[in-house]
Design an enzyme around this catalytic site. Structure first.
Site, PDB file in Angstrom:
ATOM      1  N   GLY A 157       0.821  -1.209   0.000  1.00 37.62           N
ATOM      2  CA  GLY A 157       0.000   0.000   0.000  1.00 37.62           C
ATOM      3  C   GLY A 157       0.851   1.253   0.000  1.00 37.62           C
ATOM      4  O   GLY A 157       0.542   2.239  -0.674  1.00 37.62           O
ATOM      5  N   ASN A 158       1.960   1.237   0.747  1.00 35.79           N
ATOM      6  CA  ASN A 158       2.834   2.405   0.794  1.00 35.79           C
ATOM      7  C   ASN A 158       3.673   2.552  -0.464  1.00 35.79           C
ATOM      8  O   ASN A 158       4.307   3.588  -0.684  1.00 35.79           O
ATOM      9  CB  ASN A 158       3.748   2.332   2.023  1.00 35.79           C
ATOM     10  CG  ASN A 158       2.993   2.603   3.301  1.00 35.79           C
ATOM     11  OD1 ASN A 158       2.003   3.306   3.293  1.00 35.79           O
ATOM     12  ND2 ASN A 158       3.442   2.034   4.403  1.00 35.79           N
ATOM     13  N   LYS A 210      -4.177  -4.176  12.758  1.00 35.95           N
ATOM     14  CA  LYS A 210      -3.827  -3.778  11.396  1.00 35.95           C
ATOM     15  C   LYS A 210      -3.965  -2.270  11.236  1.00 35.95           C
ATOM     16  O   LYS A 210      -5.040  -1.697  11.424  1.00 35.95           O
ATOM     17  CB  LYS A 210      -4.746  -4.492  10.399  1.00 35.95           C
ATOM     18  CG  LYS A 210      -4.535  -4.092   8.946  1.00 35.95           C
ATOM     19  CD  LYS A 210      -3.217  -4.597   8.427  1.00 35.95           C
ATOM     20  CE  LYS A 210      -3.092  -4.309   6.931  1.00 35.95           C
ATOM     21  NZ  LYS A 210      -1.763  -4.685   6.428  1.00 35.95           N
ATOM     22  N   LYS A 232      -2.577  -8.008   3.451  1.00 37.75           N
ATOM     23  CA  LYS A 232      -2.465  -8.257   2.012  1.00 37.75           C
ATOM     24  C   LYS A 232      -1.299  -9.163   1.667  1.00 37.75           C
ATOM     25  O   LYS A 232      -1.359  -9.920   0.689  1.00 37.75           O
ATOM     26  CB  LYS A 232      -2.401  -6.937   1.246  1.00 37.75           C
ATOM     27  CG  LYS A 232      -1.298  -5.976   1.658  1.00 37.75           C
ATOM     28  CD  LYS A 232      -0.063  -6.090   0.819  1.00 37.75           C
ATOM     29  CE  LYS A 232       0.986  -5.076   1.155  1.00 37.75           C
ATOM     30  NZ  LYS A 232       1.282  -4.802   2.532  1.00 37.75           N
ATOM     31  N   LYS A 292       5.543  -8.763   5.776  1.00 32.44           N
ATOM     32  CA  LYS A 292       6.129  -9.148   4.487  1.00 32.44           C
ATOM     33  C   LYS A 292       7.081 -10.326   4.666  1.00 32.44           C
ATOM     34  O   LYS A 292       7.064 -11.290   3.881  1.00 32.44           O
ATOM     35  CB  LYS A 292       6.859  -7.957   3.861  1.00 32.44           C
ATOM     36  CG  LYS A 292       5.974  -6.774   3.519  1.00 32.44           C
ATOM     37  CD  LYS A 292       6.788  -5.592   3.039  1.00 32.44           C
ATOM     38  CE  LYS A 292       5.904  -4.432   2.612  1.00 32.44           C
ATOM     39  NZ  LYS A 292       5.028  -3.929   3.681  1.00 32.44           N
TER      40      LYS A 292
END
Length: 315
Positions: free
Chosen positions: A9-10, A123, A208, A266
């Site tokens: 997203g970033n 989150k 995600k 991640k």
């Protein structure tokens, strides 16, 4: 190779930037160029993306819209972000890949209704908040907030993904040489009634990266690429001497002290994919997806690291 490429997203809206459409379009164009290089190299590509900044913005708008008697729930807002980001990515990829079909698919991610995450929001979504804003939003809207580095941000439940419901559809599209954009924001979180089969949305945002790893597993993908706004995973992160990590096993990656709100999910997704499938995972810069796949940049995660590839060695 069949590749799932997960955009952070970033990577589409960086910390401190205004969430304007033209700002995001600039980053989408950069991402599309990088993704198109993978396709042009002969790979099957599925693109997933984050939505933390975007869903946070829509949530504020929904909560404060005087035309609404009840704000839109997070699952519906998540679907909106899939459409918004999906169309930006699709248009850019269509322009760069005129001989290939491109499809953006709204997807749903099944979660466990009894997941403990529902009682422990963790989150981060949305823009940074001042302490005064956090107190006001907590009082007026019932939001939970937590410290994210030097600022506070809203936190929402983030249950573990169990299945991406549209994975069979994505597989069919890949068989027709379609570049697929899906599972945006971790997918629309839903629960399924075991008796009736009815699927219902829930108030949550699925991570995600974990959804991308699960989807890659469901699709029998060869590689999971997590594309973000840094070149590598770094050891000694937050110190005066961080060092890029070129290669790592899942165990090595999990042992690192990584930020919970950014790199830790991640790393966990990459490690999980490698452990469960034996495939290749890598984390690296948004603007060089092909280089990450080839190992010229980014951090490569594999079940076995060659002896010559010493973790922490700089190039």
């Amino acid at each position: 190779m069949r590749i799932v490429a997960a955009l952070g997203g970033n990577a589409l809206l960086r910390r401190g930037e205004h969430p304007d459409a033209d700002v995001q379009l600039h980053h989408v164009r950069e991402a599309a160029r990088s993704l198109a290089e993978l396709v042009e190299a002969g790979h099957e590509v599925v693109v997933t993306h984050g939505n933390g900044p975007q869903i946070g913005l829509l949530a504020v708008e929904s909560e404060t819209d005087p035309a609404l008697t009840v704000p839109y729930p997070l699952d519906v807002l998540g679907a909106q972000t899939q459409g918004m980001i999906g169309t930006l990515l699709a248009r850019e990829l269509i322009a760069r890949l005129p001989s290939r079909a491109v499809a953006a698919v709204v997807t749903h991610t099944e979660v466990d209704p009894h997941d403990p995450a529902f009682t422990h929001p963790s989150k981060f979504i949305g823009q940074p908040l001042t302490d005064r804003q956090a107190v006001r939003l907590s009082r007026e809207l019932g939001w939970s907030t937590a410290q994210d580095g030097p600022v506070r941000r809203r936190v929402v439940p983030s249950p573990e993904p169990r299945a991406v419901l549209e994975a069979p559809v994505v597989r069919q599209l890949l068989g027709g040489r379609t570049v697929v954009i899906c599972a945006g924001g971790g997918g629309v979180p839903v629960v399924r009634d075991p008796v009736t089969g009815l699927v219902t949305g829930v108030e949550a945002v699925v991570d995600k990266d974990r959804t991308a790893a699960l989807l890659a597993e469901q699709l029998d993908a060869d590689a999971l690429l997590i594309l973000t706004d840094v070149t590598h995973v770094f050891t000694a992160f937050g110190t005066s001497r961080p060092r890029p990590l070129l290669t790592a096993t899942p165990a090595r990656l999990r042992a690192l002290d990584l930020p919970e709100g950014s790199m830790r999910p991640k790393a966990e997704a990459a490690a999980s994919f490698v452990e469960r499938t034996g495939g290749l995972a890598a984390i690296g810069p948004l603007d060089n997806a092909l280089g990450i796949l080839l190992g010229t940049t980014g951090t490569t995660v594999a079940a076995v690291v060659p002896a010559a590839a010493t973790p922490g060695r700089t190039s």
